[in-house]
Design a protein around this motif. Structure first.
Motif, PDB file in Angstrom:
ATOM      1  N   MET A   1      33.179  22.993  36.012  1.00  0.00           N
ATOM      2  CA  MET A   1      33.095  21.553  35.788  1.00  0.00           C
ATOM      3  C   MET A   1      31.851  21.240  34.952  1.00  0.00           C
ATOM      4  O   MET A   1      30.747  21.669  35.279  1.00  0.00           O
ATOM      5  CB  MET A   1      33.007  20.815  37.131  1.00  0.00           C
ATOM      6  N   ARG A   2      32.045  20.525  33.839  1.00  0.00           N
ATOM      7  CA  ARG A   2      30.928  20.196  32.966  1.00  0.00           C
ATOM      8  C   ARG A   2      30.021  19.173  33.643  1.00  0.00           C
ATOM      9  O   ARG A   2      30.479  18.163  34.162  1.00  0.00           O
ATOM     10  CB  ARG A   2      31.471  19.631  31.652  1.00  0.00           C
ATOM     11  N   PRO A   3      28.696  19.400  33.645  1.00  0.00           N
ATOM     12  CA  PRO A   3      27.776  18.446  34.277  1.00  0.00           C
ATOM     13  C   PRO A   3      27.647  17.166  33.466  1.00  0.00           C
ATOM     14  O   PRO A   3      28.081  17.106  32.311  1.00  0.00           O
ATOM     15  CB  PRO A   3      26.450  19.213  34.305  1.00  0.00           C
ATOM     16  N   PRO A   4      27.044  16.113  34.025  1.00  0.00           N
ATOM     17  CA  PRO A   4      26.852  14.853  33.284  1.00  0.00           C
ATOM     18  C   PRO A   4      25.996  15.073  32.041  1.00  0.00           C
ATOM     19  O   PRO A   4      25.112  15.935  32.025  1.00  0.00           O
ATOM     20  CB  PRO A   4      26.148  13.950  34.301  1.00  0.00           C
ATOM     21  N   TRP A   5      26.253  14.258  31.022  1.00  0.00           N
ATOM     22  CA  TRP A   5      25.486  14.335  29.784  1.00  0.00           C
ATOM     23  C   TRP A   5      24.615  13.093  29.636  1.00  0.00           C
ATOM     24  O   TRP A   5      25.063  11.968  29.857  1.00  0.00           O
ATOM     25  CB  TRP A   5      26.413  14.431  28.576  1.00  0.00           C
ATOM     26  N   TYR A   6      23.358  13.333  29.242  1.00  0.00           N
ATOM     27  CA  TYR A   6      22.405  12.250  29.000  1.00  0.00           C
ATOM     28  C   TYR A   6      21.767  12.457  27.621  1.00  0.00           C
ATOM     29  O   TYR A   6      21.395  13.575  27.272  1.00  0.00           O
ATOM     30  CB  TYR A   6      21.302  12.247  30.062  1.00  0.00           C
ATOM     31  N   PHE A   7      21.644  11.372  26.867  1.00  0.00           N
ATOM     32  CA  PHE A   7      20.935  11.428  25.594  1.00  0.00           C
ATOM     33  C   PHE A   7      19.581  10.746  25.781  1.00  0.00           C
ATOM     34  O   PHE A   7      19.511   9.594  26.211  1.00  0.00           O
ATOM     35  CB  PHE A   7      21.735  10.740  24.489  1.00  0.00           C
ATOM     36  N   VAL A   8      18.510  11.477  25.479  1.00  0.00           N
ATOM     37  CA  VAL A   8      17.144  10.979  25.636  1.00  0.00           C
ATOM     38  C   VAL A   8      16.663  10.566  24.243  1.00  0.00           C
ATOM     39  O   VAL A   8      16.354  11.409  23.404  1.00  0.00           O
ATOM     40  CB  VAL A   8      16.223  12.051  26.233  1.00  0.00           C
ATOM     41  N   LEU A   9      16.602   9.250  24.018  1.00  0.00           N
ATOM     42  CA  LEU A   9      16.420   8.733  22.664  1.00  0.00           C
ATOM     43  C   LEU A   9      15.174   7.858  22.544  1.00  0.00           C
ATOM     44  O   LEU A   9      14.671   7.336  23.537  1.00  0.00           O
ATOM     45  CB  LEU A   9      17.657   7.918  22.257  1.00  0.00           C
ATOM     46  N   PRO A  10      14.688   7.656  21.308  1.00  0.00           N
ATOM     47  CA  PRO A  10      13.524   6.791  21.078  1.00  0.00           C
ATOM     48  C   PRO A  10      13.823   5.347  21.462  1.00  0.00           C
ATOM     49  O   PRO A  10      14.976   4.907  21.437  1.00  0.00           O
ATOM     50  CB  PRO A  10      13.277   6.911  19.569  1.00  0.00           C
ATOM     51  N   GLU A  11      12.785   4.612  21.794  1.00  0.00           N
ATOM     52  CA  GLU A  11      12.948   3.199  22.122  1.00  0.00           C
ATOM     53  C   GLU A  11      13.462   2.405  20.925  1.00  0.00           C
ATOM     54  O   GLU A  11      14.252   1.473  21.073  1.00  0.00           O
ATOM     55  CB  GLU A  11      11.612   2.611  22.601  1.00  0.00           C
ATOM     56  N   GLU A  12      13.025   2.771  19.720  1.00  0.00           N
ATOM     57  CA  GLU A  12      13.432   2.047  18.516  1.00  0.00           C
ATOM     58  C   GLU A  12      14.705   2.636  17.920  1.00  0.00           C
ATOM     59  O   GLU A  12      14.836   2.805  16.712  1.00  0.00           O
ATOM     60  CB  GLU A  12      12.311   2.068  17.478  1.00  0.00           C
ATOM     61  N   ARG A  13      15.664   2.942  18.751  1.00  0.00           N
ATOM     62  CA  ARG A  13      16.871   3.607  18.260  1.00  0.00           C
ATOM     63  C   ARG A  13      17.791   2.687  17.467  1.00  0.00           C
ATOM     64  O   ARG A  13      18.748   3.163  16.850  1.00  0.00           O
ATOM     65  CB  ARG A  13      17.640   4.245  19.417  1.00  0.00           C
TER      66      ARG A  13
END
Length: 341
Positions: free
Chosen positions: A1-13
């Motif tokens: 089972m694939r785990p959850p995905w999170y994108f860690v992005l800049p505040e000014e995205r």
């Protein structure tokens, strides 16, 4: 089972940049192909790693210095992959030491469990640095696979540059070359679209140079930051595309230029040259002076420019859709990290 995905992005995205546009498009495409994705901040990410919160964390290179605390952590269920849009060592500024930049980047690069590269150039660069972690290659997709190209006239060169006004894009030395070389008989228009707030002093130097030069002031137009939804009109109004970037890990603006069948004049930096067939859809130069000489020659010789433009009307390179890119990313992830969907 694939785990959850999170994108860690800049505040000014939300600000226009190749990296921000890529992040937004790939997240949308992943969601469309059925992969759940959540965006978290650079503040929340170290806490999640410290708690060893299960998931795959895709981290933008822009936030590296703000997450230095994770280097002392060794989670077992929180897996982190670096989205390599750009590394400072690829194109050091004049006042930067390449050796120092390499030393600063290395601890981060060694810490991540893998990488997301937007081109084979980036993959090769990481491998040349001795990094052995898995690398997923997911080139930027395109939004419109069936773009209609309207007729353009070639009587006057209407060049377009799409680049934020920062040192590595090479705009200031390009403008200096034009200021030293352009003559009163050289009639052309140059539109520059890009942010001015990243390196404001550099951007202002570009603007001031044009203001102080009568010939450039009547030919060069800075349009500042523009939303991606409005960019197509600028490609449609131009009949030539110019890039003076020292290095591009992919070059989404070059991709857009080819989709709009604009001939391209570019410096040979990173992945830039891969977007064109030299002598057919554009030309690649080793320095700004060579590019500038060719540009002014095209300005002065309308038939030469017309031929350059006509050759560039052949079909573009085969680029994937964003959905194709998303599906490929998921497939590579499952294969490299042995997760069953």
């Amino acid at each position: 089972m694939r785990p959850p995905w999170y994108f860690v992005l800049p505040e000014e995205r939300s600000q226009p940049s190749g990296g921000n546009i890529y992040n937004e498009r790939i997240i949308q495409a992943l969601q469309q192909v059925g992969q759940s994705v959540e965006i978290i901040s650079a503040i929340d990410y170290p806490q999640a790693v410290r708690r060893d919160q299960e998931g795959v964390y895709w981290v933008d290179t822009l936030i590296l210095e703000s997450i230095r605390e994770v280097l002392s952590l060794q989670p077992s269920r929180a897996h982190s992959l670096l989205i390599v849009h750009h590394l400072e060592s690829l194109a050091p500024a004049q006042n930067q030491s390449a050796e120092k930049l390499l030393a600063q980047e290395t601890p981060f690069l060694l810490w991540f469990q893998g990488f997301l590269a937007t081109s084979t150039f980036t993959r090769d660069y990481l491998r040349q640095r001795g990094l052995s972690q898995p690398i997923i290659i997911a080139e930027p997709g395109i939004d419109n696979l069936n773009l209609a190209i309207s007729d353009r006239d070639t009587e006057t060169v209407r060049a377009l540059m799409v680049a934020n006004l920062v040192e590595r894009k090479g705009i200031l030395p390009w403008l200096h070359w034009l200021a030293d070389s352009v003559q009163s008989a050289d009639h052309f228009f140059l539109t520059i679209v890009g942010r001015t707030n990243i390196e404001p002093n550099y951007a202002q130097a570009c603007i001031n140079l044009v203001k102080k030069h009568p010939l450039l002031e009547s030919s060069v137009n800075f349009l500042g930051s523009q939303p991606p939804s409005r960019m197509s009109r600028f490609y449609e109004e131009a009949n030539l595309f110019i890039s003076t970037a020292q290095m591009e890990t992919f070059g989404m603006a070059l991709q857009e230029a080819r989709l709009h069948r604009l001939p391209i004049l570019t410096l040979d930096g990173g992945y830039s040259a891969r977007h064109i067939a030299p002598g057919e859809t554009g030309y690649v130069f080793n320095d700004i002076a060579s590019l500038g000489d060719f540009f002014l020659d095209a300005v002065q010789k309308p038939q030469k420019f017309a031929t350059l433009y006509e050759r560039a009307q052949q079909p573009s390179l085969s680029y994937p859709s964003w959905a194709d890119t998303a599906r490929s990313l998921v497939q590579q992830f499952d294969q490299l990290f042995r997760y069953a969907p």
